[in-house]
Enzyme design. Structure first.
Site, PDB file in Angstrom:
ATOM      1  N   PHE A  15       0.825  -1.212   0.000  1.00 54.10           N
ATOM      2  CA  PHE A  15       0.000   0.000   0.000  1.00 54.10           C
ATOM      3  C   PHE A  15       0.861   1.266   0.000  1.00 54.10           C
ATOM      4  O   PHE A  15       2.090   1.193   0.082  1.00 54.10           O
ATOM      5  CB  PHE A  15      -0.909  -0.013   1.233  1.00 54.10           C
ATOM      6  N   SER A  19       7.653   3.456   7.514  1.00 55.97           N
ATOM      7  CA  SER A  19       7.717   2.433   6.473  1.00 55.97           C
ATOM      8  C   SER A  19       6.638   1.402   6.727  1.00 55.97           C
ATOM      9  O   SER A  19       6.086   1.321   7.821  1.00 55.97           O
ATOM     10  CB  SER A  19       9.084   1.752   6.486  1.00 55.97           C
ATOM     11  N   LYS A  20       6.378   0.660   5.675  1.00 56.52           N
ATOM     12  CA  LYS A  20       5.356  -0.382   5.779  1.00 56.52           C
ATOM     13  C   LYS A  20       5.757  -1.369   6.864  1.00 56.52           C
ATOM     14  O   LYS A  20       4.945  -1.801   7.663  1.00 56.52           O
ATOM     15  CB  LYS A  20       5.212  -1.112   4.448  1.00 56.52           C
ATOM     16  N   ARG A  21       7.038  -1.707   6.885  1.00 53.32           N
ATOM     17  CA  ARG A  21       7.518  -2.690   7.857  1.00 53.32           C
ATOM     18  C   ARG A  21       7.348  -2.212   9.287  1.00 53.32           C
ATOM     19  O   ARG A  21       7.118  -2.987  10.195  1.00 53.32           O
ATOM     20  CB  ARG A  21       8.978  -3.047   7.585  1.00 53.32           C
ATOM     21  N   GLY A  30       4.990  -0.500  10.466  1.00 53.19           N
ATOM     22  CA  GLY A  30       3.591  -0.308  10.863  1.00 53.19           C
ATOM     23  C   GLY A  30       2.943   0.982  10.396  1.00 53.19           C
ATOM     24  O   GLY A  30       1.927   1.387  10.959  1.00 53.19           O
TER      25      GLY A  30
END
Ligand code: GLU
Length: 486
Positions: free
Chosen positions: A16, A251-253, A255
């Site tokens: 996303f 970042s996506k990682r 959260g």
């Protein structure tokens, strides 16, 4: 010389979009639109291992939510397509071969084991390719290629220094010794991002490139490629990271939330776009609220910041509230009506009016129920609430006030807000009281809350005579029983 401005948002479909990704897209959009140019969407999917199913659709959806309509892209086409990198793959190899012919790139047949060994031997984990295959003769290369040996094509970094200009960071010079002979074409025949972005930006006639500062160190290598081809170098705009409150890059990682998740939580897309634009860019004055089209009018590269920006939820919440306040009433009511209907079951209540009262007091539509929950049912409240220094009220004088108000409201014929207010103020005057000494206890008795969306007289009008008197009675009983206990 730049004639028509063309910018591109070039995401890899790895999931996303969070505000950091959205911000890049916004800046690309604003640079294009503030110059009457075109905004292009290009999907960079050369790293097939990182692809996430459905990610391209999420990108379309996010741009749509944000109102960043692209002029060209995989879904709508355009004169410079295809707009998905994996669909353009044949061209890249041809371009890389051109570089080989020009002496700006070379074939490399080193296998994984050798490269791993090289990497292991590298000092402090940093190892550059040792140009082992640069020594191969033309004949050796030809033979290897004919035998079908797997190969990659590497950029040949020349000696010297490379200087480039970035619109945010100014002029940057690096010694070419620091640059590695990076891979341009991988053994699967696909280009690396580092090569594809240069070829595509050139072929798509991209004039301005916005990307994160993590790409600053690669930019000299890109420029050497542009120079080797004899192509015009785009304007570079490297933007600093958006961090969370602990200073970590979002970042996506780690959260970060998607734009869709923010919208589901009740953030208004226009507020998200407005806030995100201000993460790393400042307008010439201190104004903070801008529509996208206003931003198009005033956006300039000068306002971009060199320091990282913190994504502050409190600020975004505040901005959301500002957007709700200025939202056209009918548009707002479309969002608020279902919530109001759910929260108020009492017959005869004017929901539009309640909606109006809430509009300026909320940051989210979902906060409406907690503001108006007292309408259906008077909550159990503590009589401490009657004591208010500023209003000059105590539980003793509040009891007297409620008794006085009961007589007054029972006799009141005009039960409108204005009439009740004027008559209450008059009554206070007659009795030598401050008007707050009647209005505060009245508001407390009617709502059982410290904060209400409107004043005491309006609460009376809203609840009606019977219900108002019933609530006064409850207040009186509460205060009397407390006095007995004393
Ligand atoms: N595909 C790259 C990314 O998602 C884009 C970088 C660029 O804009 O060139 O990070």
């Amino acid at each position: 010389m730049i004639t028509t401005v063309r910018t591109r948002y070039a995401p890899s479909p790895t999931g996303f979009m969070h505000v950091g990704n959205l911000r890049t897209a916004i800046y690309e959009y604003l640079i294009a639109k503030s110059n009457g140019g075109s905004f292009i969407l290009r999907i960079e999917d050369t790293d097939q291992t990182r692809q996430v199913e459905g990610a391209v659709e999420v990108i379309y959806d996010t741009l749509k939510i944000a109102g960043l309509n692209h002029d060209e892209g995989p879904d709508i086409g355009g004169a410079y397509g295809p707009y998905i990198q994996s669909h353009r793959k044949t061209g890249y190899l041809e371009y890389a071969k051109q570089l080989v012919d020009k002496g700006a790139a070379y074939y490399c047949f080193c296998d994984k084991e050798r490269l791993e060994e090289l990497h292991r031997d590298g000092k402090e984990g940093i190892s550059k390719y040792d140009r082992h295959c640069l020594r191969l003769s033309k004949e050796e290369i030809k033979a290897k290629l004919e035998s079908g040996a797997p190969f990659v094509i590497r950029q040949l970094i020349p000696e010297g220094k490379t200087t480039f200009k970035d619109e945010v960071f100014g002029e940057i010079t690096v010694d070419n010794k620091e640059l590695e002979d990076q891979v341009l074409i991988k053994s699967d025949g696909l280009p690396t991002y580092n090569f594809a972005n240069v070829v595509d930006d050139h072929l798509m006639e991209i004039t301005h490139v916005v990307r994160g500062t993590e790409y600053l160190s690669s930019t000299p290598k890109y420029n050497l490629l542009y120079e080797a081809f004899g192509w015009e170098i785009p304007v570079y705009i490297h933007v600093t990271a958006v961090t969370n409150e602990s200073g970590e890059k979002i970042s996506k990682r780690k959260g970060a939330e998607s734009i869709q998740q923010l919208v589901e939580k009740g953030y208004i897309p226009e507020a998200i776009v407005n806030y995100t634009t201000l993460l790393g860019w400042a307008p010439p004055d201190n104004r903070e609220i801008f529509s996208l089209s206003e931003l198009c009018d005033i956006f300039t590269l000068k306002g971009l910041s060199k320091s990282p920006s913190v994504f502050d939820y409190q600020k975004l919440k505040w901005m959301n509230g500002e957007y709700l306040k200025k939202m056209d009433f009918d548009e707002y009511y479309k969002l608020a009506e279902p919530v109001l209907k759910q929260s108020i079951k009492t017959a005869g209540i004017d929901l539009r009016h309640i909606g109006e009262l809430c509009k300026t007091r909320i940051e989210f539509i979902r906060q409406i129920p907690s503001i108006i929950d007292f309408i259906d049912e008077l909550p159990d409240y503590d009589i401490e609430m009657y004591t208010n220094k500023k209003m000059k009220t105590t539980s003793e004088n509040s009891l007297d006030a409620l008794k006085l108000l009961t007589d007054f409201l029972s006799a009141q014929e005009d039960f409108t807000n204005d009439a009740i207010y004027a008559d209450t103020v008059k009554l206070a005057e007659e009795k030598g009281l401050k008007s707050s000494q009647l209005l505060w206890p009245l508001r407390t008795a009617l709502s059982g809350k410290q904060a209400t969306p409107c004043g005491a007289s309006e609460l009376c009008a809203l609840l009606g005579k019977t219900e108002s008197l019933r609530r006064l009675e409850i207040g009186i009983a509460k205060l009397e029983s407390a006095q007995v206990e004393k």
